[in-house]
Motif scaffolding. Structure first.
Motif, mmCIF file in Angstrom:
data_model
loop_
_atom_site.group_PDB
_atom_site.id
_atom_site.type_symbol
_atom_site.label_atom_id
_atom_site.label_comp_id
_atom_site.label_asym_id
_atom_site.label_seq_id
_atom_site.Cartn_x
_atom_site.Cartn_y
_atom_site.Cartn_z
ATOM 1 N N ALA A 133 0.832 -1.201 0.000
ATOM 2 C CA ALA A 133 0.000 0.000 0.000
ATOM 3 C C ALA A 133 0.867 1.252 0.000
ATOM 4 N N ILE A 134 0.342 2.311 -0.585
ATOM 5 C CA ILE A 134 1.032 3.599 -0.558
ATOM 6 C C ILE A 134 0.913 4.160 0.857
ATOM 7 N N SER A 135 2.037 4.478 1.468
ATOM 8 C CA SER A 135 2.023 4.965 2.838
ATOM 9 C C SER A 135 2.491 6.408 2.908
ATOM 10 N N ASP A 136 2.020 7.114 3.925
ATOM 11 C CA ASP A 136 2.478 8.471 4.201
ATOM 12 C C ASP A 136 3.740 8.339 5.033
ATOM 13 N N MET A 137 4.881 8.425 4.370
ATOM 14 C CA MET A 137 6.138 8.135 5.041
ATOM 15 C C MET A 137 6.388 9.054 6.228
ATOM 16 N N ILE A 138 6.096 10.327 6.067
ATOM 17 C CA ILE A 138 6.370 11.273 7.143
ATOM 18 C C ILE A 138 5.458 11.013 8.326
ATOM 19 N N ALA A 139 4.157 10.850 8.059
ATOM 20 C CA ALA A 139 3.206 10.622 9.142
ATOM 21 C C ALA A 139 3.477 9.315 9.871
ATOM 22 N N GLU A 140 3.948 8.295 9.137
ATOM 23 C CA GLU A 140 4.177 6.995 9.752
ATOM 24 C C GLU A 140 5.615 6.812 10.240
ATOM 25 N N GLY A 141 6.434 7.823 10.060
ATOM 26 C CA GLY A 141 7.761 7.819 10.665
ATOM 27 C C GLY A 141 8.811 6.997 9.951
ATOM 28 N N TYR A 142 8.649 6.759 8.639
ATOM 29 C CA TYR A 142 9.658 5.988 7.913
ATOM 30 C C TYR A 142 10.787 6.899 7.437
ATOM 31 N N ASP A 143 11.991 6.340 7.402
ATOM 32 C CA ASP A 143 13.153 7.072 6.921
ATOM 33 C C ASP A 143 13.363 6.906 5.427
ATOM 34 N N VAL A 144 13.145 5.689 4.919
ATOM 35 C CA VAL A 144 13.407 5.367 3.518
ATOM 36 C C VAL A 144 12.297 4.459 3.013
ATOM 37 N N GLY A 145 11.879 4.672 1.768
ATOM 38 C CA GLY A 145 10.873 3.815 1.163
ATOM 39 C C GLY A 145 11.317 3.331 -0.203
ATOM 40 N N ILE A 146 10.876 2.149 -0.594
ATOM 41 C CA ILE A 146 11.141 1.609 -1.930
ATOM 42 C C ILE A 146 9.787 1.265 -2.538
ATOM 43 N N ARG A 147 9.463 1.895 -3.654
ATOM 44 C CA ARG A 147 8.160 1.736 -4.271
ATOM 45 C C ARG A 147 8.302 1.631 -5.784
ATOM 46 N N ALA A 148 7.197 1.317 -6.445
ATOM 47 C CA ALA A 148 7.159 1.240 -7.905
ATOM 48 C C ALA A 148 6.000 2.076 -8.408
ATOM 49 N N GLY A 149 6.178 2.680 -9.582
ATOM 50 C CA GLY A 149 5.124 3.494 -10.162
ATOM 51 C C GLY A 149 5.602 4.902 -10.412
ATOM 52 N N GLU A 150 4.742 5.867 -10.110
ATOM 53 C CA GLU A 150 5.092 7.276 -10.280
ATOM 54 C C GLU A 150 5.165 7.934 -8.912
ATOM 55 N N MET A 151 6.141 8.797 -8.732
ATOM 56 C CA MET A 151 6.299 9.500 -7.469
ATOM 57 C C MET A 151 6.262 10.992 -7.742
ATOM 58 N N LYS A 152 5.210 11.663 -7.277
ATOM 59 C CA LYS A 152 5.039 13.080 -7.566
ATOM 60 C C LYS A 152 5.006 13.937 -6.305
ATOM 61 N N ASP A 153 5.309 13.348 -5.161
ATOM 62 C CA ASP A 153 5.294 14.074 -3.898
ATOM 63 C C ASP A 153 6.523 14.974 -3.803
ATOM 64 N N GLY A 154 6.307 16.270 -3.804
ATOM 65 C CA GLY A 154 7.408 17.212 -3.766
ATOM 66 C C GLY A 154 8.159 17.246 -2.453
ATOM 67 N N THR A 155 7.610 16.603 -1.415
ATOM 68 C CA THR A 155 8.308 16.585 -0.127
ATOM 69 C C THR A 155 9.345 15.470 -0.064
ATOM 70 N N MET A 156 9.469 14.684 -1.141
ATOM 71 C CA MET A 156 10.371 13.533 -1.149
ATOM 72 C C MET A 156 11.524 13.711 -2.150
ATOM 73 N N ILE A 157 12.671 13.185 -1.778
ATOM 74 C CA ILE A 157 13.768 13.014 -2.721
ATOM 75 C C ILE A 157 13.580 11.644 -3.365
ATOM 76 N N VAL A 158 13.573 11.575 -4.688
ATOM 77 C CA VAL A 158 13.318 10.329 -5.414
ATOM 78 C C VAL A 158 14.545 9.982 -6.253
ATOM 79 N N ARG A 159 15.033 8.750 -6.100
ATOM 80 C CA ARG A 159 16.176 8.294 -6.899
ATOM 81 C C ARG A 159 15.791 6.949 -7.523
ATOM 82 N N GLU A 160 15.845 6.891 -8.854
ATOM 83 C CA GLU A 160 15.413 5.681 -9.547
ATOM 84 C C GLU A 160 16.421 4.552 -9.366
ATOM 85 N N ILE A 161 15.892 3.366 -9.099
ATOM 86 C CA ILE A 161 16.722 2.169 -9.002
ATOM 87 C C ILE A 161 16.894 1.551 -10.385
ATOM 88 N N ALA A 162 15.762 1.326 -11.070
ATOM 89 C CA ALA A 162 15.800 0.696 -12.392
ATOM 90 C C ALA A 162 14.413 0.737 -13.004
#
Length: 319
Positions: A133-162
């Motif tokens: 599930a898509i989680s609110d990383m800041i609200a749930e206290g996560y430091d790092v996330g790994i996801r697939a799809g599109e990332m448009k949240d301007g509060t996040m730094i996004v670095r593509e893996i592959a």
């Protein structure tokens, strides 16, 4: 004094929401549950609203509590990050790294990295949460996330893996009984296993592209749905039907002959597999250490960065 007590109340409130209880927050803060509860109660009195709905079984946020939590979590994490940056300067990375990942990728590619990461940074405690599930990383206290799809949240730094490609595949036992599809239209006569989240069966293959890059939308159907891709892949291994799955997840199954790739000239338009983390002025060194370590290993993994057609080719059967 009131200002200090308010800060204690905010910290106690945010930690209580994250832990789900006063006892859990107290354990993290090194104080008693009664102290945390009293600090939160004082905060509520100053604000003139109830932030937490208390019952004998659980705590839940009121509407005012939810709004207040959203406003507090960002500044509090910035404060913690600033403290970590000062403490970490000139020291080995330490502390708890809260990591969340999509479950199939987490089990297949993230978990194997963690022993080597822990040997390199033994003072970092890793807490891994696998969830599709898509989680609110800041609200749930996560430091790092790994996801697939599109990332448009301007509060996040996004670095593509592959790039992430999907392929159609099935078990040898299923193919012996039902034959092998030679073109996308043939899927209409097969039992296609589908994600329950898909609103319509035909959308299960809406990324399937041929050599001319034209999309294929065969009228598929089947008698089994599940809420996560790992379950569908497992069902396919047992001969239940055909599955449209991420290539990195099924490559090990191709090698063991548990699954066979089908329609090799037809593969999905690539999605984005990425690592992301909150955009902070003071990034904790434990976060930076993991991100650099993980990206370095992922980008050297041939299963993630090689040409997808080339990865599939050795396992394709003609009939």
């Amino acid at each position: 004094m009131a200002g200090i007590e308010s800060i204690r109340g905010v910290i106690g409130f945010v930690r209580t929401v994250a832990a789900g209880s006063f006892a859990g927050a107290a354990k993290e803060l090194g104080v008693s549950p009664v102290a945390v509860s009293k600090n939160v109660q004082r905060l509520e009195r100053r604000l003139g609203v109830r932030l937490l709905q208390r019952s004998t079984r659980k705590l839940s946020l009121t509407e005012e509590g939810r709004l207040f939590h959203e406003r507090c979590i960002g500044p509090l994490r910035e404060l913690e990050s600033a403290q970590s940056a000062v403490k970490d300067k000139g020291r080995s990375p330490a502390g708890t790294l809260r990591l969340t990942s999509i479950s199939p990728f987490g089990r297949t590619y993230v978990l194997p990295l963690l022993p080597a990461f822990s040997r390199l940074y033994p003072e970092i405690e890793v807490e891994l949460h696998l969830d599709d599930a898509i989680s609110d990383m800041i609200a749930e206290g996560y430091d790092v996330g790994i996801r697939a799809g599109e990332m448009k949240d301007g509060t996040m730094i996004v670095r593509e893996i592959a790039p992430l490609h999907f392929v159609v595949c099935g078990a040898p036992s299923y193919l012996v009984r039902n034959g092998m599809p030679q073109k996308p239209a043939d899927l209409a006569s097969h039992n296609c296993l589908r994600l329950r989240s898909r609103p319509a069966p035909a959308r299960a293959l809406n990324w399937l592209l041929g050599p001319d890059k034209a999309p294929a939308l065969p009228p598929i159907g089947g008698n089994f749905l599940a809420n996560d891709i790992t379950t569908l892949v497992t069902a396919a291994v047992h001969g239940y039907g055909l599955v449209f799955a991420p290539l990195p997840l099924v490559l090990p199954l191709f090698r063991s002959n548990a699954l066979v790739p089908l329609l090799p000239d037809w593969m999905s338009k690539p999605a984005h597999l990425f690592i992301h983390y909150p955009n902070r002025k003071h990034l904790p060194v434990r976060v930076r250490s993991f991100v650099n370590f993980a990206l370095d290993h992922f980008r050297k993994n041939p299963d993630l960065v090689s040409d997808p057609q080339g990865l599939v080719a050795p396992f394709v059967r003609s009939k």
